[in-house]
Design a protein around this motif. Sequence first.
Motif, mmCIF file in Angstrom:
data_model
loop_
_atom_site.group_PDB
_atom_site.id
_atom_site.type_symbol
_atom_site.label_atom_id
_atom_site.label_comp_id
_atom_site.label_asym_id
_atom_site.label_seq_id
_atom_site.Cartn_x
_atom_site.Cartn_y
_atom_site.Cartn_z
ATOM 1 N N LYS A 54 -133.136 74.051 -6.635
ATOM 2 C CA LYS A 54 -132.907 73.234 -7.818
ATOM 3 C C LYS A 54 -132.745 74.143 -9.021
ATOM 4 C CE LYS A 54 -134.140 69.121 -10.114
ATOM 5 N NZ LYS A 54 -134.534 67.773 -9.760
ATOM 6 N N PHE A 105 -147.817 73.817 -10.814
ATOM 7 C CA PHE A 105 -147.092 72.930 -9.891
ATOM 8 C C PHE A 105 -148.098 72.113 -9.105
ATOM 9 C CE2 PHE A 105 -148.013 76.692 -7.374
ATOM 10 C CZ PHE A 105 -148.430 76.164 -6.174
ATOM 11 N N GLN A 106 -147.594 71.055 -8.538
ATOM 12 C CA GLN A 106 -148.385 70.284 -7.584
ATOM 13 C C GLN A 106 -147.439 69.820 -6.497
ATOM 14 O OE1 GLN A 106 -150.033 66.978 -9.793
ATOM 15 N NE2 GLN A 106 -148.069 65.960 -10.062
ATOM 16 N N ARG A 122 -142.496 66.301 -2.353
ATOM 17 C CA ARG A 122 -141.829 66.983 -3.445
ATOM 18 C C ARG A 122 -142.741 68.012 -4.100
ATOM 19 N NH1 ARG A 122 -142.707 61.607 -5.580
ATOM 20 N NH2 ARG A 122 -143.750 61.751 -7.599
ATOM 21 N N GLU A 182 -143.542 69.687 -7.487
ATOM 22 C CA GLU A 182 -143.351 69.335 -8.891
ATOM 23 C C GLU A 182 -143.742 70.513 -9.764
ATOM 24 O OE1 GLU A 182 -143.434 64.557 -9.053
ATOM 25 O OE2 GLU A 182 -145.275 65.543 -9.668
ATOM 26 N N ILE A 200 -144.133 72.358 -13.266
ATOM 27 C CA ILE A 200 -144.393 72.078 -14.673
ATOM 28 C C ILE A 200 -143.849 73.252 -15.470
ATOM 29 C CG2 ILE A 200 -146.180 71.678 -16.409
ATOM 30 C CD1 ILE A 200 -145.986 69.653 -14.096
ATOM 31 N N ALA A 254 -142.866 69.934 -19.344
ATOM 32 C CA ALA A 254 -141.833 69.101 -18.719
ATOM 33 C C ALA A 254 -142.048 69.213 -17.226
ATOM 34 C CB ALA A 254 -140.457 69.628 -19.093
ATOM 35 N N ILE A 255 -141.744 68.162 -16.523
ATOM 36 C CA ILE A 255 -142.017 68.172 -15.087
ATOM 37 C C ILE A 255 -140.695 68.105 -14.323
ATOM 38 C CG2 ILE A 255 -142.321 65.672 -14.782
ATOM 39 C CD1 ILE A 255 -144.915 66.477 -13.176
ATOM 40 N N PRO A 300 -139.275 67.694 -10.585
ATOM 41 C CA PRO A 300 -139.549 67.490 -9.164
ATOM 42 C C PRO A 300 -138.436 68.087 -8.297
ATOM 43 C CG PRO A 300 -138.986 65.411 -10.259
ATOM 44 C CD PRO A 300 -138.722 66.514 -11.236
ATOM 45 N N ILE A 345 -137.295 67.541 -4.528
ATOM 46 C CA ILE A 345 -137.579 66.697 -3.367
ATOM 47 C C ILE A 345 -137.173 67.418 -2.085
ATOM 48 C CG2 ILE A 345 -137.028 64.500 -2.247
ATOM 49 C CD1 ILE A 345 -136.490 63.448 -5.151
ATOM 50 N N GLU A 402 -136.959 67.213 2.163
ATOM 51 C CA GLU A 402 -137.090 66.469 3.414
ATOM 52 C C GLU A 402 -136.572 67.371 4.514
ATOM 53 O OE1 GLU A 402 -135.358 62.585 3.532
ATOM 54 O OE2 GLU A 402 -136.629 62.037 5.224
ATOM 55 N N SER A 452 -155.025 67.122 -10.930
ATOM 56 C CA SER A 452 -153.586 67.079 -10.711
ATOM 57 C C SER A 452 -152.874 67.418 -12.011
ATOM 58 C CB SER A 452 -153.179 65.688 -10.251
ATOM 59 O OG SER A 452 -153.414 64.773 -11.291
ATOM 60 N N ILE A 453 -151.645 67.856 -11.854
ATOM 61 C CA ILE A 453 -150.810 68.144 -13.012
ATOM 62 C C ILE A 453 -150.656 66.887 -13.868
ATOM 63 C CG2 ILE A 453 -148.476 68.801 -13.695
ATOM 64 C CD1 ILE A 453 -149.976 71.101 -12.434
ATOM 65 N N ARG A 500 -151.438 66.646 -17.751
ATOM 66 C CA ARG A 500 -150.356 66.344 -18.694
ATOM 67 C C ARG A 500 -150.702 65.128 -19.553
ATOM 68 N NH1 ARG A 500 -145.097 65.030 -16.736
ATOM 69 N NH2 ARG A 500 -144.099 66.109 -18.441
ATOM 70 N N ARG A 522 -143.166 58.340 -15.536
ATOM 71 C CA ARG A 522 -143.014 59.029 -14.252
ATOM 72 C C ARG A 522 -142.105 58.254 -13.316
ATOM 73 N NH1 ARG A 522 -145.427 63.672 -12.014
ATOM 74 N NH2 ARG A 522 -143.376 63.476 -11.180
ATOM 75 N N GLU A 582 -138.641 58.791 -14.448
ATOM 76 C CA GLU A 582 -138.181 60.132 -14.067
ATOM 77 C C GLU A 582 -137.841 60.187 -12.582
ATOM 78 O OE1 GLU A 582 -141.324 62.800 -15.187
ATOM 79 O OE2 GLU A 582 -141.016 62.330 -17.310
ATOM 80 N N GLU A 597 -134.415 61.077 -10.768
ATOM 81 C CA GLU A 597 -134.337 62.133 -9.761
ATOM 82 C C GLU A 597 -133.618 61.634 -8.506
ATOM 83 O OE1 GLU A 597 -135.394 65.031 -10.784
ATOM 84 O OE2 GLU A 597 -134.560 65.901 -8.940
ATOM 85 N N TYR A 598 -133.814 60.378 -8.162
ATOM 86 C CA TYR A 598 -133.136 59.811 -6.997
ATOM 87 C C TYR A 598 -131.727 59.346 -7.334
ATOM 88 C CZ TYR A 598 -137.226 60.063 -3.976
ATOM 89 O OH TYR A 598 -138.268 60.505 -3.209
#
Lengths: 716, 342
Positions: free
Chosen positions: A211, A304-305, A355, A357, A359, A372-373, A375, A377, A379, B109-110, B114, B193, B196, B200-201
């Motif tokens: 990405k 990140f997560q 995903r 993610e 940051i 800003a996040i 993602p 994805i 698969e 978690s992020i 945030r 979220r 977003e 993203e999709y």
Amino acid sequence: MRKGRIFTSLITFLAVSFLFFVASPVSAKATGAAPVDAEAMAMAFFPIATHIGAMEGEPPSAAVYQRGRIVGYFLFTRDVVASKGFSGKPFNIALGLALDGTIAGARIIEQHEPILVIGVSAKDLDAFVAQYIGLDIRTPVKVVRTVRNENEVDAVSGATISSVVLSDAIIRSARAVGRVRGVLEGAAIDFDSFTSRDWSSLVDDRSIVSKKISYGRIQAELGSKGASLFPVGASEPEPDALVSEVFVALATPAQIGRNLMGDLEFNSVMGELEDGDQIIFVAGTGLYSFKGTDYRRSGFFDRFQIVQADKTYTVKTSDYRRIDELAVEGPPKLRDKALFILPAATGFDPAKEWRFELIIKGSTPEGRIASAIIPVIYELPEHYRLKSNKTEKTLFGYSLEDMIWVEIWQGRMVDIIIVLAALTCLTIVLFMQDKITMNRHLHSRIRFGFLIFTTVWLGWYAGAQLSVLNVLTFAEALRTGFEWQFFLLEPLVFILWCFVGLTLLFWGRGVYCGWLCPFGAMQELTSKIAKALNLPQLKIPFVINERLWTLKYVVFLLLFAIALGDMTLAQTLSEIEPFKTAVVLHFIRDWRFVIYALLLLSTSLFVERAFCRYLCPLGAALAIPARLRMFEWLRRRWICGTQCAICAGHCPVQAIHPDGHINPNECVNCLNCQVQYFDDQVCPTMVQQRKRREKLAASPAPDLSKIPNPKGEVTP
Amino acid sequence: MTLTSKTVTRRRMIAISAGFAGLGGAAALNQLRPGSQGMRGQIVIHEWRGIALGAETSIKLAHEDRNEVVAVLSRCRTEIDRLEGIFSLYRPDSEIVRLNADGELKGASIDFERCLEEARRVSIMTDGAFDITVAPLWDLYAQGGTIAERRVDEIRSTIDYRSVHLDPGRIAFERDRMAITLNGIAQGYITDRIAELLREYGYSRSLVSLGEFCALEAPEPGSPWKVGIDEPEMQSQEIALENAALATSSAEGLVFKSSSQVDALRASHLIDPRTGKASPLWEQVSVVAPSAARADALSTGLSFIDKTRWADILSRAGAHFALGRAADGKRFRIVSETRLQH
């Protein structure tokens, strides 16, 4: 009267010899519920095991350990699927499930399978279950008569339903446990295949997902929070400028991990992993680091997560593995590369979408952090999934995996079509009985042909013999919880029962007994041979005949009563039917059963269908509801029985009372009486008419209008 | 628990009115066609409605393929579920519950980090008029009964957003008996979220309504999404949204009552963290901002701030404009200064 006495003693002899079989040591008893040493059994399934954990989870299973390391799971099928055996009582199989999704061990602990009681030994059953050892539970396992392909098992001969039910229990329980224990998903991925691949080919097929993160995208989000990626005053790049390109991949499959890291590195990382742990590869180009530096102090990566479904994974520093050099050819210039381990205990499922993610943190003029996040994805591409892991099909909202009968019906489509065609032909014959019985030769040919079909194809080939067992099981099912699925397991038997249900209302028991019962057909053919050989035929005096009829009702009611109390015993006793020996097992069975069946069959040499008439509990079971019959199809005349009893002599089962009425409970619908009825050489009325006709034909002026119509004389 | 059910009522009111006002009463339909002007091709607006975050929720997507829409909506629901597992005070193992219980949370978690960062920013902008550490006062009011001023004062000493430390990998309270509530912001954060995720999709033309609204691109160029602000006994105001979010705080949205329901203490769910009084200056405040989290937090904070200061705060927050309604029913609209310059 003497003949009658001989026959009575013959029947008595048969009954006694039958009891002898039942009592004989051959009859294996259903294995009772003996106390099971689960630990010993688990050890036997997993020779390397050192100890076994407690039964836990839903569905319950026990982890099997080798010095603290899980090597598989141990379970009892009864805990998982309350699978019902043929008798409607559950059986129990101990199973060992290895981590690669194969069955490590299988042994029957308890069963009440009627089919196994006689003829098929407990050993046969154990041998059947043992076939599952080493089989992969994710692939559909087929129960067949003769194994030709992989993932097929031999059915216990003569016990197809039971085999299928056992198979279903094994596969379904193992899958259910495999699913909750994470064995299935883990194993559904091809972790092992390896071909050498370069970076760009891994990116092209999305083994590695990339990405690009543009400055514009980041700044739009950071800017809305009053923050900026670069300190105030720094020269701003173009919006299209790349802040970073991030690459993520699941590195556990060798195809990805080994290519990225090289043999040595991959092996050393994999060697550290517990089974089911997953490795995530992350790399980034450009200025921004996804690792940051704070993780060294805090113990957690804060840039990140990893998210999967409703779970969020924050990665601990201890789960980070650094990579110094990539082994793969042609990677871009990477600023950061890292491996992160997601332990199996987290429940992370590599087969499902997840995903990464990222940051991207900026700061406000006051020095506050804003982020800003982004993602990414991921698969796992389709080709990493084992092909056998077919997508689940559904029918009416039910999972087809749970509807094993659908597969069985599909597999026997040809047989089903043949049976349906045969039943259609039979229906046509019955509806056109007048036309056919007017022609003696046509009738006898049709009849002979059909009996051959019933014996050879329906009986010996397809094994589609209805049995009083079906009736008992049906009654039991109504009592303890009815399930269509169970009766659908044998398509031909199911179709035949549906047909019998209808014909009971329209014609009575005769259509089944006379046309579709393989053993009945066998007896009739035997009798035909006897007659062709001019063997003496016993004529049972009607008085005795009528008394003996009652016997089969007694047999049936006894079986029924016993079944209410002890199904297993009832099923043992239902061996009074020689069907299994003579039809399903083709006389290949313990000699005592063969002798019994041959004895019964040989009575037909002298008394046609003696078994049908006097002993058959199924015949009795059909005759009782057949009282609901709504039509009379067999034609009679008013003189029948009063002045003439020729038909009665031609009735193979002596179902015609001396008073001329046909007993529908005994009639096998062979239509012989109808042939006589229309024969102007046999039936006195017809003979008379013929003679009158001949006389008229001989006279000079025939008056056609005076020829009586035979149909006009029909009594209803 | 009184608290939750009342919250539900407020959310539901807004969500339903949004549907009716914005889409001419046709919101209950699963498929909606956009307005007559500018309709082109096969684009159909799909709507999903359901319960999420204890509120009636809807997501509208402009897209061609219905099956795909169903799949992506199920991902949205899973995402809502995930975020609830972080922010909900009613999930015993959520991160917020763990933080409140222990006063410290490692490896959060992020999303949690945030959301706290964003809360802090708004706290700074509003000089503490928005403050997530107001939670102990909430509990006090929710318990009902006659509340002594002294008790409120005592609790007020634990209220200070600056006492929440956001260190890398660790969140901690500086003082004892502190607790946070994200009621004024999590709803907005989750809304963002989801928006977003949809983008993203590939669903860049969507409107998410999870209590607050977040609109991505318009379903048709030139005809932005329209949402309504609930105004009791008055006609709804309609607001056009495109790449922006709208959040509303209402004073009468929720009323604390004593547990006995007899000696009812009427107070708003909006508590001024600086005074401890549940008496907002405005009956209703709506904010339109780039993100729903920010709009959500701002609308709460502005409820206690004189409107003369709004323009400044809005521009500092990068928000677009705000709508207010005073107790006498008078409505006003304040546009951010930066916005005015453009």
